[in-house]
Design a protein around this motif. Sequence first.
Motif, short mmCIF file in Angstrom:
data_model
loop_
_atom_site.label_atom_id
_atom_site.label_comp_id
_atom_site.label_asym_id
_atom_site.label_seq_id
_atom_site.Cartn_x
_atom_site.Cartn_y
_atom_site.Cartn_z
N GLY A 277 27.36 24.74 41.97
CA GLY A 277 26.96 25.01 40.60
C GLY A 277 26.34 26.36 40.34
O GLY A 277 26.20 26.77 39.18
N ILE A 278 25.98 27.11 41.40
CA ILE A 278 25.25 28.36 41.20
C ILE A 278 26.16 29.56 41.00
O ILE A 278 26.05 30.30 40.01
CB ILE A 278 24.29 28.62 42.38
N VAL A 279 27.08 29.81 41.92
CA VAL A 279 27.86 31.04 41.90
C VAL A 279 28.71 31.20 40.64
O VAL A 279 28.81 32.33 40.12
CB VAL A 279 28.72 31.15 43.18
N PRO A 280 29.33 30.14 40.09
CA PRO A 280 30.09 30.35 38.86
C PRO A 280 29.26 30.92 37.71
O PRO A 280 29.82 31.55 36.80
CB PRO A 280 30.59 28.93 38.52
N ARG A 281 27.96 30.75 37.74
CA ARG A 281 27.10 31.28 36.69
C ARG A 281 26.88 32.79 36.83
O ARG A 281 26.43 33.44 35.89
CB ARG A 281 25.72 30.59 36.72
N LEU A 282 27.17 33.32 38.00
CA LEU A 282 26.84 34.72 38.28
C LEU A 282 27.86 35.70 37.72
O LEU A 282 27.56 36.88 37.55
CB LEU A 282 26.69 34.95 39.79
N GLY A 283 29.08 35.23 37.47
CA GLY A 283 30.10 36.08 36.87
C GLY A 283 30.34 37.35 37.65
O GLY A 283 30.47 37.35 38.88
N ASP A 284 30.36 38.49 36.94
CA ASP A 284 30.67 39.76 37.57
C ASP A 284 29.63 40.18 38.61
O ASP A 284 29.94 40.94 39.52
CB ASP A 284 30.80 40.85 36.50
N PHE A 285 28.40 39.72 38.45
CA PHE A 285 27.36 40.05 39.43
C PHE A 285 27.83 39.67 40.82
O PHE A 285 27.66 40.43 41.78
CB PHE A 285 26.07 39.31 39.08
N PHE A 286 28.43 38.48 40.95
CA PHE A 286 28.91 38.01 42.24
C PHE A 286 30.02 38.89 42.77
O PHE A 286 30.03 39.25 43.96
CB PHE A 286 29.39 36.56 42.12
N PHE A 287 30.94 39.28 41.91
CA PHE A 287 32.09 40.06 42.38
C PHE A 287 31.73 41.52 42.63
O PHE A 287 32.48 42.23 43.31
CB PHE A 287 33.25 39.92 41.38
N ARG A 288 30.60 41.97 42.10
CA ARG A 288 30.11 43.33 42.41
C ARG A 288 29.19 43.32 43.63
O ARG A 288 28.84 44.39 44.15
CB ARG A 288 29.33 43.90 41.22
N SER A 289 28.79 42.14 44.07
CA SER A 289 27.81 42.03 45.16
C SER A 289 28.43 42.35 46.51
O SER A 289 29.62 42.66 46.62
CB SER A 289 27.25 40.60 45.19
N GLN A 290 27.61 42.25 47.54
CA GLN A 290 28.08 42.52 48.90
C GLN A 290 28.74 41.30 49.55
O GLN A 290 29.01 41.33 50.76
CB GLN A 290 26.90 42.96 49.78
N PHE A 291 29.01 40.26 48.78
CA PHE A 291 29.58 39.05 49.36
C PHE A 291 30.80 39.36 50.21
O PHE A 291 30.87 38.97 51.38
CB PHE A 291 29.95 38.05 48.26
N ARG A 292 31.79 40.01 49.61
CA ARG A 292 33.04 40.25 50.33
C ARG A 292 32.84 41.21 51.50
O ARG A 292 33.41 41.02 52.58
CB ARG A 292 34.09 40.79 49.36
N GLN A 293 32.04 42.25 51.30
CA GLN A 293 31.75 43.18 52.39
C GLN A 293 31.14 42.47 53.58
O GLN A 293 31.53 42.69 54.73
CB GLN A 293 30.81 44.27 51.88
N ARG A 294 30.17 41.59 53.30
CA ARG A 294 29.51 40.86 54.38
C ARG A 294 30.40 39.78 54.96
O ARG A 294 30.29 39.42 56.14
CB ARG A 294 28.20 40.28 53.84
N PHE A 295 31.29 39.23 54.15
CA PHE A 295 32.27 38.26 54.65
C PHE A 295 33.11 38.88 55.76
O PHE A 295 33.41 38.24 56.77
CB PHE A 295 33.15 37.80 53.49
N GLU A 296 33.49 40.13 55.58
CA GLU A 296 34.38 40.80 56.52
C GLU A 296 33.64 41.44 57.69
O GLU A 296 34.25 41.75 58.72
CB GLU A 296 35.16 41.89 55.79
N ALA A 297 32.33 41.64 57.58
CA ALA A 297 31.57 42.42 58.56
C ALA A 297 31.29 41.62 59.83
O ALA A 297 30.15 41.22 60.10
CB ALA A 297 30.26 42.91 57.93
#
Length: 336
Positions: A277-297
């Motif tokens: 329930g949390i991440v869908p509320r974040l919108g573009d903030f989530f997609f601008r975050s380091q999520f993907r960078q850290r996923f790959e690191a």
Amino acid sequence: MTGPATVGRNEGALLADIGGSNARFAWLMPQGHLCHVRTLAVAAYPGVVEAVRSYLATLPAELGGAGAAPRCAALAVACAVEGDKVELTNSSWCFSQRALCEALGLQRLRVLNDFEALALSLPRLQGHQLRSHAAELPRPQGTLAVIGPGTGLGVAGVVQTAQGWQALPGEGGHATLAPADAFESELLAHVRRDLSHVSAERLLSGMGLPRLHRAVAAVHGQVAAELGAEALVEAALAGSDVLCVRTLESFCALLGGFAGNVALTLGARGGVYIGGGIVPRLGDFFFRSQFRQRFEAKGRFESYLQAIPTALITDTLAALGGAAVALEPSAAHKPA
């Protein structure tokens, strides 16, 4: 309960997705589509029987009206399911599957972990139900994983077999959370002053966000305002509180590292999906975050992770759809 959990041609079935805070109900029509979705607050009812009866009392006449008595039901619950007794991890609800069948007059009941249900939904999700980090959406093949911060933190997988898609339920949210840099090491060291074991759920969840907020403040030599998860997220998205922004940035980064660990552990090369329930509320903030960078690191396995797509589940009914899948004949052989 065991036995084939199928829906008759002229009858519907009760579906539920029960978390720590909310219980979402729906009616599965014989044709296979969901209708009459309602969300009830878990705290407003002493138990699942009372909540189900409250939901059934609101059914419109074309679905049997207030006197509807489903013969078949599938409940996705936020806890491990083993044996007859079901105890929700982050709420006071607990029930016996046998007693629930008797109380509601059910002939067939399937109870499964909520993220097991969400995992079962993954192969059928369409583009309008997802938002991907890349131009291409994950393709349902091989092994898929799903993680989701809600009240707690759910983790599950689904693997493609000769007999169809097989869900892999688990309790990965309670795995130890690992830091990726000096700042995160300080965060976790602060949290360990109060907790002997810092699991991912302790920080990456609705329950965990306030604790993460306090830890971020402490590392920066400040004292955090007492904010609940919802208020914290709102302040971060509005940019009105620097500590809240930093907390949400840390949340996304830690979630990315954890998601990468899940992908490596399950070999989820078909894709990793983010629910809850949390991440869908974040919108573009989530997609601008380091999520993907850290996923790959992941050092030597960076290229392995780079090839794995990640996507956000935007459809809040996905777990109910997975519960419906659990009632299909192909799932009847699985333990319930």
